[in-house]
Design a protein around this motif. Structure first.
Motif, PDB file in Angstrom:
ATOM      1  N   PHE B 153     -52.382  13.793  42.575  1.00  0.00           N
ATOM      2  CA  PHE B 153     -51.536  14.521  41.629  1.00  0.00           C
ATOM      3  C   PHE B 153     -50.074  14.562  42.076  1.00  0.00           C
ATOM      4  O   PHE B 153     -49.193  14.895  41.316  1.00  0.00           O
ATOM      5  N   GLU B 154     -49.831  14.207  43.359  1.00  0.00           N
ATOM      6  CA  GLU B 154     -48.449  14.204  43.835  1.00  0.00           C
ATOM      7  C   GLU B 154     -47.737  12.905  43.491  1.00  0.00           C
ATOM      8  O   GLU B 154     -46.565  12.738  43.778  1.00  0.00           O
ATOM      9  N   LEU B 155     -48.464  11.960  42.899  1.00  0.00           N
ATOM     10  CA  LEU B 155     -47.863  10.671  42.566  1.00  0.00           C
ATOM     11  C   LEU B 155     -47.518  10.629  41.085  1.00  0.00           C
ATOM     12  O   LEU B 155     -48.157  11.271  40.266  1.00  0.00           O
ATOM     13  N   SER B 156     -46.488   9.854  40.751  1.00  0.00           N
ATOM     14  CA  SER B 156     -46.199   9.634  39.344  1.00  0.00           C
ATOM     15  C   SER B 156     -47.176   8.586  38.813  1.00  0.00           C
ATOM     16  O   SER B 156     -47.876   7.925  39.585  1.00  0.00           O
ATOM     17  N   GLY B 157     -47.225   8.448  37.490  1.00  0.00           N
ATOM     18  CA  GLY B 157     -48.150   7.495  36.876  1.00  0.00           C
ATOM     19  C   GLY B 157     -47.957   6.083  37.402  1.00  0.00           C
ATOM     20  O   GLY B 157     -48.920   5.384  37.723  1.00  0.00           O
ATOM     21  N   GLY B 158     -46.706   5.664  37.525  1.00  0.00           N
ATOM     22  CA  GLY B 158     -46.416   4.311  38.000  1.00  0.00           C
ATOM     23  C   GLY B 158     -46.876   4.115  39.439  1.00  0.00           C
ATOM     24  O   GLY B 158     -47.472   3.091  39.780  1.00  0.00           O
ATOM     25  N   MET B 159     -46.627   5.118  40.302  1.00  0.00           N
ATOM     26  CA  MET B 159     -47.040   5.024  41.697  1.00  0.00           C
ATOM     27  C   MET B 159     -48.560   4.991  41.818  1.00  0.00           C
ATOM     28  O   MET B 159     -49.120   4.201  42.568  1.00  0.00           O
ATOM     29  N   ALA B 160     -49.226   5.868  41.042  1.00  0.00           N
ATOM     30  CA  ALA B 160     -50.683   5.911  41.095  1.00  0.00           C
ATOM     31  C   ALA B 160     -51.265   4.569  40.660  1.00  0.00           C
ATOM     32  O   ALA B 160     -52.237   4.086  41.238  1.00  0.00           O
TER      33      ALA B 160
END
Lengths: 293, 325, 331
Positions: B153-160
Motif C-alpha cells: 500500500f506504500e507503493l503507487s500503482g505504477g511502482m506496484a
C-alpha cells in the motif's frame, strides 16, 4: 389492462420480494415456527372475545384454585377467574403495547439517528451522547426508575420503555445513514437540488429501512418482555387488568401448589418473545439475500 | 518459428443460477516463440477468461468443458494439478490489472519477491535477495533496497506494477500473460510501463507475451499480432499491420471506426444493439444482430474460423468476399 | 467579464486539511485545487484534461457547489454563486447539472427510472402528474430509451443505458451548463462512441454549455472547443483545441499528447515519445517552484525556485512555463 400491466411492472420487485420471502420462510423450520406463533398471537388478540370462555374479570370465589380442566383449560386463580380467558385477553394488551411502543421507538430513534448521521457535527454529538448515557444503564433498571418516577400505569410503562429503547434504533440508523450519504447517487440527488429533508426521508431512508425492520421485529419480543417485567414488579398495569406480567406476579404466592396461575401467562410471554425472535432472525436472512441480488 | 502456445477450440462455461454462461465458445489462438500477441475485445468478450483458462485458474461455478491448450507440445488441460503448478510461475506467469490488490497487503515486498524466486528457482535466501535487487533495478525502480522494505500500500500503482513485473519475470518464464496491466494507470505512467515491457523484450527478459487489453492503441504499439474477441470467440487474428489496415471482420472494422482519434472530428461510428447475452446467445454468427452486412446464412450457421490470407484468420461467412455491400 | 461568458472562475482554491498528532491538529493541506482561473463561453464545450489526482473532479464539484471552496470566486451568468443560499441555490441547481463518471453508482438502486428522471421536475416545477409523465417519456426517447424502460430499476440496465438515464435526468430541466465528469470512463469503446455522439447531438438540440472533464485526450479532442491542462491542482495550459494540438507550449502537454497510444500500426511514435521520469508528486508536499519541475525533461534551476505564472502568450493561449519560448525554438 394497460394500467394493470404498468402496476405489475412498477411493483415487480416488491412482488418478487414477497415471493422470495414466502419461499425462504417455507424452507426454514424455525422461520415457519416463528411465523405460526406470531400469527396465532395476533389472531388471538383480534378475536379475543370469541376465543375466551368467560369474562376475564369475573370473579367466582367458589371456584378458586381449580386445576386445568375441560371447563377451565388453564385453571382458575385465587379469585376464581378463568386463567385461559385472562391469557387470551392479555394478548390484546401485550400486542397493543408492543406495536405502539415499537412504532414510537422506531419513529423517534430512526428520525434522530438519520438527523445525527446526516448533519454530523454538534447535532450528532449531542444525540449520540444522550444515547450513550441511556445505553450505559441496564434497560430494565432504567425502565424501573422511569416507571417508578412517573407512577405505575400502562401508559407510563410505555413511556418508560420508549425512553429506554430508542437509542438502539438511533445508532443503527445513524451508522447506516453515514454510509449511504456518501454514495454517489445521494450526491447526484443533491446536484439536482433535492432538499435535505427530502434527501433524508426519500433517498436515504429507503436504503436503510431493512436492518431497522429486522431490529424492530426482534425488539418487539423484547418490548413485550420488558412490559411484562414492569407489570410483574407492580410498576406497569394495575390489577385487575389481565396483563401477563401482573398475572405471573399474582400467582407467585401460590407457585408451589397452584403452578398454573403463574405458569400459563409465563408460557405465553415466553412463546411470544420466542416467536418474534425467530421471525426477526428469518427476516434478517431474507433481507440479506435481497441485498445480494 | 515454432508454436509456443496453441489453443484449439477452447470452451469454458460458467454454471450460474441464471443458466449456463458460455464464456468461451471455441477459442483458437497461437503464440510463436518470441512473439507478442494482443488479445483485444470489450467487456464480457472472454479475454480474461481465455487467459485464466490457459493458466487453468477457472474456479467453480466455471469449468473448462472442452478444447486443447498445447504449450511446448503438451496439452495443459491434460496435466495433473501438480504438474500444472510447476508450469505456473516457472513457464507461464501472469501480471494483473490491479497490482496493489494482487500483492499480499501484510507482507513486505522483500518477503513476497524472495518467496516467489525461491519457489521457482533452486537458490538460497541470499542469492534470491541478490536476484531480487537485480530484477527491481531491471524494471526501473530507483533504490531497490528501499522498495524491498515497503508494503504494497506504500507503493503507487505504477511502482506496484513494476514490482509485479519483476516477480513475474523472476523465473525467466517462456510466456508472460499480461491481463490489462496498464488499464488502471494514468497515460504518462502507462507510457512508462509500455516502454519498460518493450525494453524487457529487447533485453530478452521477456521472451513471449500474451497481452490482454481493451485499448486498440496499446495493442498497436506493443504487439506483433492481434486477436480480436467477440462473444467468447476469436473472430479475427492477424498481424497488427493487417488488423489496422485491412480488417476483414465487420466487428473489427466497426470497432476501429468507433474510437475517437486525435484530429478526427466526424461523428463516431456506432455499432447498433448490445453485446450478446452469453446465456442465450444469438443463433449462427454471434455478431449477426449488429452486423451491417448480415445475410440469411449468418442467422443460421456459425461461421468457421478459417485462414483467409497468409496467417490472417477470420470467423465470418463473407470474409473472403471483398466489399459485400 | 464579457457577456459571452456563462462561467467565470477566478483564483479558485480547495484545500483539504490533514489532521495529525494526538490532538488532531491541522498539520498540512492537500491542495486539490490551487488557484485556478478560467472562463467558459456560452454553448461551447470546455475540456479539462489531467491525470488521476490532479484535482479535476474536485474542481467540477466545487463549481457546482457540491463542495465548498476554500477561496476564490465563481461567477455564473454574471452572478457570484458562492453567496447563493436557499432558493437562489436551488435555482442555480436547475441551471447547472452534472453527469458523473460512474453510472453504476449514480442512480438510486431502489427507485424506478420514471421516479429518477422525474425528480428534478417534481422539485423545480408544479407540473401535473400527467405532464411530468409526458416530459419524462419525451426525454427518455431523446436519449434513446422507451416507455417500457420507465418502470425498471437501474440494475436491469447496462452501463451505457444507465449513463443515458443519468443524462436524461440532467437535461430534463434544460440546464444552461452541464458538467460531464469522465462520462465514458466506465464504458466500453463501442458504448463510449454512442454516448459521445448522443452528448454532441443533445448539445445542438438543447444549446447547452458543456464542461467536460477527462483523463482521455482523444475524447477531449473529439468533444471540446477549448481545453485546459491540469496538473497538481493548477492549470498549465489553456488553449483552443486547434492551437493546443498544433502548438503545445507546456512540456507536460507535449508529454501527455505523445503518451497516447494511437490505434495505428508503426506510427513511429514510440521512438519520439517523451517518457516522463517518476510519478506525480504528492499534493501534500508539492515541489518548490514549478510543480512539474521534478518530472520535466527540460527543468532548469529557475524552475525549482520560482513558480511560473499562467500568462497569455498568444490570443486565447495561456501557458505557465518559464521557458516556453526556448522550448518552442527547440521544436
Amino acid at each position: 389492462m394497460k394500467i394493470l400491466d404498468k402496476w405489475l411492472m412498477e411493483h415487480k420487485y416488491k412482488i418478487q420480494d414477497v415471493k422470495l420471502m414466502m419461499n425462504m420462510i417455507r424452507e426454514s423450520f424455525l422461520a415457519k415456527l416463528g411465523l405460526t406463533i406470531i400469527t396465532m398471537f395476533i389472531l388471538t388478540a383480534i378475536f379475543a372475545p370469541f376465543i375466551a370462555t368467560q369474562d376475564p374479570l369475573m370473579q367466582d370465589l367458589t371456584n378458586r384454585f381449580q386445576p386445568p380442566s375441560l371447563e377451565h383449560p388453564f385453571g382458575t386463580d385465587h379469585l376464581g377467574r378463568d386463567i385461559f380467558s385472562r391469557v387470551v385477553y392479555g394478548s390484546r394488551i401485550s400486542l397493543m403495547m408492543g406495536i405502539t411502543v415499537t412504532l414510537i421507538l422506531f419513529t423517534i430513534g430512526t428520525t434522530l439517528g438519520l438527523i445525527a448521521g446526516f448533519f454530523g457535527g454538534a447535532v450528532d454529538e449531542i444525540i449520540m451522547r444522550i444515547t450513550d448515557i441511556i445505553m450505559a444503564f441496564p434497560s430494565l433498571i432504567l425502565a424501573i426508575a422511569v416507571a417508578a418516577a412517573l407512577g405505575p400505569s400502562l401508559l407510563n410503562t410505555m413511556i418508560a420503555i420508549a425512553i429506554v429503547g430508542w437509542p438502539r434504533y438511533a445508532r443503527l440508523a445513524r451508522a447506516n445513514c453515514m454510509q449511504v450519504k456518501n454514495e454517489l447517487y445521494i450526491e447526484a440527488a443533491r446536484a439536482i437540488g433535492v432538499s435535505n429533508l427530502r434527501l433524508i426521508f426519500s433517498h436515504i431512508f429507503p436504503m436503510i429501512i431493512s436492518p431497522l425492520i429486522v431490529q424492530a421485529t426482534i425488539n418487539l419480543g423484547g418490548v413485550i418482555l420488558l412490559a411484562a417485567g414492569l407489570g410483574f414488579l407492580g410498576l406497569g398495569a394495575q390489577p385487575p387488568t389481565p396483563e401477563w406480567g401482573l398475572m405471573v406476579s399474582e400467582g407467585r404466592r401460590f407457585i408451589s401448589r397452584q403452578w398454573w396461575i403463574s405458569g400459563f401467562p409465563g408460557l405465553a410471554i415466553l412463546l411470544v418473545a420466542l416467536g418474534f425472535n425467530l421471525l426477526g432472525d428469518a427476516l434478517r436472512d431474507i433481507l440479506d439475500v435481497r441485498m445480494r441480488r | 518459428m515454432e508454436k509456443l502456445l496453441d489453443v484449439r477450440d477452447l470452451r469454458t462455461y460458467f454454471y450460474t443460477y441464471r443458466g449456463v454462461v458460455k464464456a468461451l465458445n471455441g477459442v483458437y489462438l497461437t503464440i510463436k516463440d518470441g512473439e507478442v500477441v494482443g488479445l483485444v475485445g470489450e467487456t464480457g468478450s472472454g479475454k480474461s477468461v481465455t487467459a485464466r483458462s490457459i493458466m487453468r485458474l477457472i474456479d467453480p461455478p466455471g469449468r473448462i468443458v472442452g478444447g486443447n491448450v498445447f504449450f511446448e507440445g503438451r496439452d495443459l488441460l491434460k496435466l495433473s494439478d501438480r504438474e500444472m503448478t510447476k508450469i505456473r510461475g516457472r513457464k507461464i506467469s501472469m501480471i494483473f490489472q490491479e497490482p496493489i490488490i494482487a500483492l499480499n497487503p501484510v507482507l513486505t515486498i522483500r518477503t513476497q519477491i524472495i518467496e516467489t524466486i525461491m519457489a521457482n528457482r533452486d537458490v538460497s535466501v541470499n542469492e534470491a535477495e541478490e536476484i531480487a535487487l537485480e530484477l527491481l533495478e531491471a524494471v526501473g525502480l530507483p533504490n531497490p533496497k528501499m522498495i524491498m522494505k515497503r508494503y504494497p500500500f506504500e507503493l503507487s500503482g505504477g511502482m506496484a506494477q513494476r514490482v509485479f513485473i519483476a516477480m513475474a519475470i523472476s523465473a525467466n518464464p517462456r510466456l508472460l500473460i499480461a491481463d490489462e496491466p496498464t488499464s488502471s494507470l494514468d497515460v504518462t505512467i502507462q507510457a512508462q510501463i509500455l516502454d519498460l515491457l518493450n525494453r524487457l523484450m529487447e533485453e530478452g527478459r521477456i521472451s513471449s507475451m500474451l497481452y490482454i487489453t481493451h485499448d486498440l492503441g496499446v495493442a498497436a504499439e506493443l504487439c506483433h499480432r492481434i486477436a480480436v474477441m467477440y462473444g467468447g470467440r476469436v473472430i479475427e487474428f492477424a498481424s497488427t499491420e493487417e488488423i489496422f489496415k485491412e480488417p476483414l471482420h465487420p466487428y473489427t472494422r466497426s470497432l476501429l471506426k468507433a474510437i475517437p482519434r486525435l484530429g478526427y472530428y466526424d461523428e463516431l461510428y456506432t455499432i447498433p444493439g448490445r453485446v450478446p447475452d452469453l446465456v442465450n446467445p444469438p443463433s449462427g454468427c454471434m455478431f449477426h444482430p449488429r452486423c451491417p452486412y448480415m445475410k440469411d446464412v449468418c442467422k443460421k450457421e456459425i461461421p468457421e474460423y478459417v485462414e483467409i490470407d497468409n496467417s490472417h484468420y477470420v470467423a465470418c461467412h463473407f470474409a473472403g468476399v471483398k466489399d459485400v455491400r | 467579464m464579457l457577456d459571452e461568458d456563462i462561467l467565470v472562475v477566478k483564483d479558485l482554491k480547495k484545500y483539504y486539511p490533514i489532521r495529525g498528532g494526538l490532538l488532531l491538529r491541522i498539520v498540512g493541506y492537500v491542495k486539490a485545487v490551487d488557484g485556478v482561473s478560467f472562463n467558459v463561453k456560452y454553448r461551447e464545450t470546455f475540456g479539462i484534461v489531467g491525470e488521476s489526482g490532479c484535482g479535476k473532479t474536485t474542481l467540477a464539484r466545487t463549481i457546482l457547489r457540491l463542495i465548498e471552496p476554500t477561496g476564490g470566486e465563481i461567477y455564473f451568468e454574471g452572478e457570484n454563486i458562492l453567496s447563493y443560499k436557499g432558493e437562489k441555490l436551488k435555482d442555480f441547481r436547475r441551471k447547472a447539472q452534472i453527469v458523473f463518471q460512474n453510472p453504476y453508482m449514480a442512480l438510486h438502486p431502489r427507485k424506478i427510472v420514471r421516479d429518477i428522471v422525474s425528480e428534478p421536475l417534481k422539485i423545480h416545477t408544479d407540473l401535473s402528474k400527467e405532464d411530468i409523465y409526458d416530459r419524462v417519456l419525451e426525454m427518455l426517447e431523446k436519449v434513446g430509451l422507451s416507455e417500457e424502460h420507465m418502470f425498471r430499476y437501474p440494475h436491469e440496465f447496462s452501463g451505457g443505458q444507465r449513463q443515458r438515464i443519468v443524462i436524461a435526468r440532467a437535461l430534463i430541466l434544460n440546464p444552461k451548463l452541464l458538467v460531464l465528469d469522465e462520462p465514458t470512463a466506465a464504458l466500453d469503446v463501442s458504448v463510449q462512441a454512442k454516448i459521445l455522439n448522443l452528448l454532441k447531438s443533445l448539445q445542438k438540440e438543447f444549446k447547452t454549455t458543456y464542461l467536460l472533464i477527462s483523463h482521455n485526450l482523444s475524447i477531449i479532442d473529439y468533444m471540446c472547443d477549448r481545453i485546459a491542462v491540469m496538473y497538481l491542482g493548477k492549470f498549465f495550459e489553456i488553449a483552443s483545441k486547434r492551437d493546443l494540438f498544433k502548438r503545445q507550449l507546456h512540456p507536460y502537454t507535449k508529454a501527455l499528447i505523445s503518451a497516447i497510444p494511437l490505434p495505428e500500426p508503426d506510427s513511429g511514435r514510440r521512438e519520439r515519445r517523451i517518457i516522463l521520469r517518476g510519478e506525480v508528486p504528492s499534493p501534500i508536499n508539492p515541489p518548490s517552484g514549478c510543480y512539474f519541475s521534478t518530472r520535466c525533461p527540460y527543468a532548469q534551476p529557475l524552475c525549482r525556485e520560482e513558480e511560473p505564472r499562467l500568462e497569455e502568450v498568444d490570443e486565447g493561449h495561456f501557458v505557465a512555463c518559464h521557458y516556453w519560448r526556448e522550448l518552442e525554438d527547440l521544436g
